[in-house]
Design a protein around this motif. Structure first.
Motif, mmCIF file in Angstrom:
data_model
loop_
_atom_site.group_PDB
_atom_site.id
_atom_site.type_symbol
_atom_site.label_atom_id
_atom_site.label_comp_id
_atom_site.label_asym_id
_atom_site.label_seq_id
_atom_site.Cartn_x
_atom_site.Cartn_y
_atom_site.Cartn_z
ATOM 1 N N PRO A 17 0.803 -1.579 -0.110
ATOM 2 C CA PRO A 17 -0.381 0.200 -0.133
ATOM 3 C C PRO A 17 0.656 1.368 0.140
ATOM 4 C CG PRO A 17 -0.207 -1.241 2.549
ATOM 5 C CD PRO A 17 0.522 -2.030 1.605
ATOM 6 N N ALA A 18 1.995 0.904 1.014
ATOM 7 C CA ALA A 18 2.406 2.618 0.384
ATOM 8 C C ALA A 18 4.231 1.840 0.326
ATOM 9 C CB ALA A 18 2.410 3.443 1.648
ATOM 10 N N PHE A 19 5.325 2.981 0.568
ATOM 11 C CA PHE A 19 6.362 2.841 1.391
ATOM 12 C C PHE A 19 6.938 4.029 1.169
ATOM 13 C CE2 PHE A 19 6.262 3.119 -3.866
ATOM 14 C CZ PHE A 19 7.013 4.437 -3.499
ATOM 15 N N TYR A 20 8.434 4.438 1.766
ATOM 16 C CA TYR A 20 9.191 5.448 2.324
ATOM 17 C C TYR A 20 9.958 5.175 1.211
ATOM 18 C CZ TYR A 20 6.956 6.214 6.731
ATOM 19 O OH TYR A 20 6.163 6.378 7.711
ATOM 20 N N THR A 21 10.676 6.654 0.477
ATOM 21 C CA THR A 21 11.545 7.000 -0.105
ATOM 22 C C THR A 21 12.380 8.217 0.009
ATOM 23 O OG1 THR A 21 12.579 6.636 -2.239
ATOM 24 C CG2 THR A 21 9.999 7.486 -1.469
ATOM 25 N N LYS A 22 14.138 8.395 -0.590
ATOM 26 C CA LYS A 22 14.273 10.267 0.242
ATOM 27 C C LYS A 22 14.050 10.586 -1.023
ATOM 28 C CE LYS A 22 18.730 10.270 1.623
ATOM 29 N NZ LYS A 22 20.165 9.821 1.548
ATOM 30 N N THR A 23 13.232 10.196 -2.521
ATOM 31 C CA THR A 23 13.004 10.649 -3.033
ATOM 32 C C THR A 23 12.163 11.740 -3.122
ATOM 33 O OG1 THR A 23 13.978 9.203 -4.808
ATOM 34 C CG2 THR A 23 12.732 10.650 -5.885
ATOM 35 N N GLY A 24 12.321 13.568 -2.740
ATOM 36 C CA GLY A 24 11.346 14.136 -3.254
ATOM 37 C C GLY A 24 11.595 15.387 -1.983
ATOM 38 N N VAL A 25 12.647 14.689 -0.998
ATOM 39 C CA VAL A 25 12.530 15.263 0.900
ATOM 40 C C VAL A 25 12.798 16.647 0.070
ATOM 41 C CG1 VAL A 25 13.706 15.276 3.027
ATOM 42 C CG2 VAL A 25 12.425 13.163 1.781
ATOM 43 N N GLY A 26 12.347 17.879 0.835
ATOM 44 C CA GLY A 26 12.827 19.060 0.899
ATOM 45 C C GLY A 26 12.194 19.607 -0.639
ATOM 46 N N THR A 27 11.578 18.772 -1.381
ATOM 47 C CA THR A 27 11.243 19.679 -2.282
ATOM 48 C C THR A 27 9.217 19.812 -2.125
ATOM 49 O OG1 THR A 27 10.503 17.699 -3.458
ATOM 50 C CG2 THR A 27 13.165 18.317 -3.946
ATOM 51 N N PRO A 28 8.987 20.194 -3.626
ATOM 52 C CA PRO A 28 7.868 20.675 -3.500
ATOM 53 C C PRO A 28 6.645 18.875 -3.621
ATOM 54 C CG PRO A 28 8.867 22.463 -4.454
ATOM 55 C CD PRO A 28 9.327 21.283 -4.501
ATOM 56 N N VAL A 29 7.442 18.646 -4.101
ATOM 57 C CA VAL A 29 7.036 16.722 -4.490
ATOM 58 C C VAL A 29 6.811 16.596 -2.748
ATOM 59 C CG1 VAL A 29 7.763 14.154 -5.056
ATOM 60 C CG2 VAL A 29 8.235 16.329 -6.494
ATOM 61 N N ALA A 30 7.045 16.492 -2.145
ATOM 62 C CA ALA A 30 6.898 16.310 -0.565
ATOM 63 C C ALA A 30 5.780 16.587 0.357
ATOM 64 C CB ALA A 30 8.775 16.092 0.075
ATOM 65 N N GLU A 31 5.287 17.556 -0.385
ATOM 66 C CA GLU A 31 4.646 18.654 0.697
ATOM 67 C C GLU A 31 2.562 18.427 0.487
ATOM 68 O OE1 GLU A 31 3.754 22.056 -2.158
ATOM 69 O OE2 GLU A 31 5.862 23.032 -1.561
ATOM 70 N N GLY A 32 2.467 17.713 2.350
ATOM 71 C CA GLY A 32 1.878 16.843 2.912
ATOM 72 C C GLY A 32 1.762 16.042 2.315
ATOM 73 N N LYS A 33 3.002 15.007 2.633
ATOM 74 C CA LYS A 33 3.080 13.492 2.622
ATOM 75 C C LYS A 33 3.962 13.657 3.873
ATOM 76 C CE LYS A 33 3.894 12.992 -2.030
ATOM 77 N NZ LYS A 33 4.289 12.481 -3.423
ATOM 78 N N PRO A 34 3.535 12.505 4.687
ATOM 79 C CA PRO A 34 3.989 11.992 5.862
ATOM 80 C C PRO A 34 5.502 11.610 5.728
ATOM 81 C CG PRO A 34 1.664 10.940 5.568
ATOM 82 C CD PRO A 34 2.213 11.715 4.190
ATOM 83 N N HIS A 35 6.455 12.415 6.897
ATOM 84 C CA HIS A 35 7.714 11.735 6.099
ATOM 85 C C HIS A 35 8.351 10.726 7.883
ATOM 86 C CE1 HIS A 35 7.365 15.333 4.069
ATOM 87 N NE2 HIS A 35 9.020 15.146 3.975
ATOM 88 N N ALA A 36 9.144 10.516 8.166
ATOM 89 C CA ALA A 36 9.654 9.579 9.076
ATOM 90 C C ALA A 36 11.240 9.338 8.765
ATOM 91 C CB ALA A 36 8.928 7.681 8.812
ATOM 92 N N ASP A 37 11.780 9.754 10.060
ATOM 93 C CA ASP A 37 13.894 9.085 9.822
ATOM 94 C C ASP A 37 13.741 7.490 9.975
ATOM 95 O OD1 ASP A 37 13.487 12.050 9.586
ATOM 96 O OD2 ASP A 37 14.106 12.337 11.776
ATOM 97 N N PHE A 38 15.428 7.512 8.724
ATOM 98 C CA PHE A 38 15.414 6.095 9.046
ATOM 99 C C PHE A 38 16.977 5.965 9.608
ATOM 100 C CE2 PHE A 38 11.411 6.226 7.705
ATOM 101 C CZ PHE A 38 10.288 4.114 8.371
#
Length: 260
Positions: A116-137
């Protein structure tokens, strides 16, 4: 179970509905399921969400759906070859979600694999990431991307058998295998359908379990998105290209590359 239909229109007729999400294979004009796209246009379905690497070009590929005002939203990674797309986006007629190309591929793969979902570094800190959940690994920040499951998937294959097993040709493979797995119902147009034997299992790219409807692709000239040519060199020499086999003049333009 894969069912072979007489035409792309027959394959779509009782399936597509207004508001459907439709994933479409292809990259530029390479590997486009052209017959199925034309049948989708002729269906008249509206308010569609299209998931594809790009939206074709003006008047070709998925561009014909834009011309027919059938698309409400697009998820794509590149749209720079379509002027009408730009016009509809800037005027507010079209909702657009730009997705990094690798992320788009993985979202389709995830949807097809039941993830259903996965985490990726791609887009972090850009408009692509706006409104999406973040997590630290492990001290790095990642953003959550949803897998894509489409109501309908439209795919172009080079060869198929009657069980729906598929292989693709060269660069026309592109997004097609990913799209094929991501549809609740997957429709495939194939350039060749072997009705007497099954494909060699070692060559199969998409297993027939993913394919519900199959149709023979109509023969057509394959469009080239951008044709680049150069003058054929004159004179002899071992490094000179051979004369054109079709009798063309020695100084006639010669393609240096073309999409499949």
């Amino acid at each position: 179970m894969t069912i072979i239909y007489a035409s792309a229109a027959d394959a779509l007729r009782d399936l597509v509905r207004d508001g459907d999400t439709i994933a479409v294979g292809g990259f530029g004009l390479s590997g486009n399921p052209t017959d199925l796209i034309e049948a989708l246009r002729d269906s008249g379905a509206r308010d569609l969400t299209i998931v594809s690497n790009n939206m074709g070009v003006d008047g070709k590929g998925l561009g014909i759906l834009l011309e027919n005002q059938q698309v409400a939203k697009v998820l794509a990674s590149y749209v720079g070859e379509n002027k009408l797309f730009a016009q509809q986006f800037l005027s507010g007629e079209l909702d657009v979600e730009f997705v990094p190309q690798g992320t788009l591929a993985e979202r389709l793969r995830a949807g097809g694999a039941g993830i259903p979902a996965f985490y990726t570094k791609t887009g972090v800190g850009t408009p692509v990431a706006e409104g999406k959940p973040h997590a630290d690994f492990d001290g790095e920040t990642y953003l959550l991307e949803r897998g894509i499951v489409a109501d309908i998937a439209l795919v172009h294959a080079f060869r198929a058998d009657r069980a729906g097993n598929l292989v693709y040709r060269h660069t026309a493979r592109n997004f097609n295998p990913l799209v094929a797995t991501a549809g609740r119902t997957t429709l495939v147009e194939a350039e060749h359908i072997d009705d007497e034997a099954y494909l060699d299992p070692d060559t199969v790219v998409t297993p027939g379990i993913f394919v519900q409807r199959l149709v023979m692709a109509l023969p057509k000239v394959k469009d080239i998105e951008q044709r680049t040519v150069r003058q054929r060199p004159t004179g002899g020499g071992a490094n000179q290209p051979a004369p054109a086999s079709d009798g063309a003049a020695a100084d006639s333009p010669t393609p240096t590359f073309a999409t499949a």
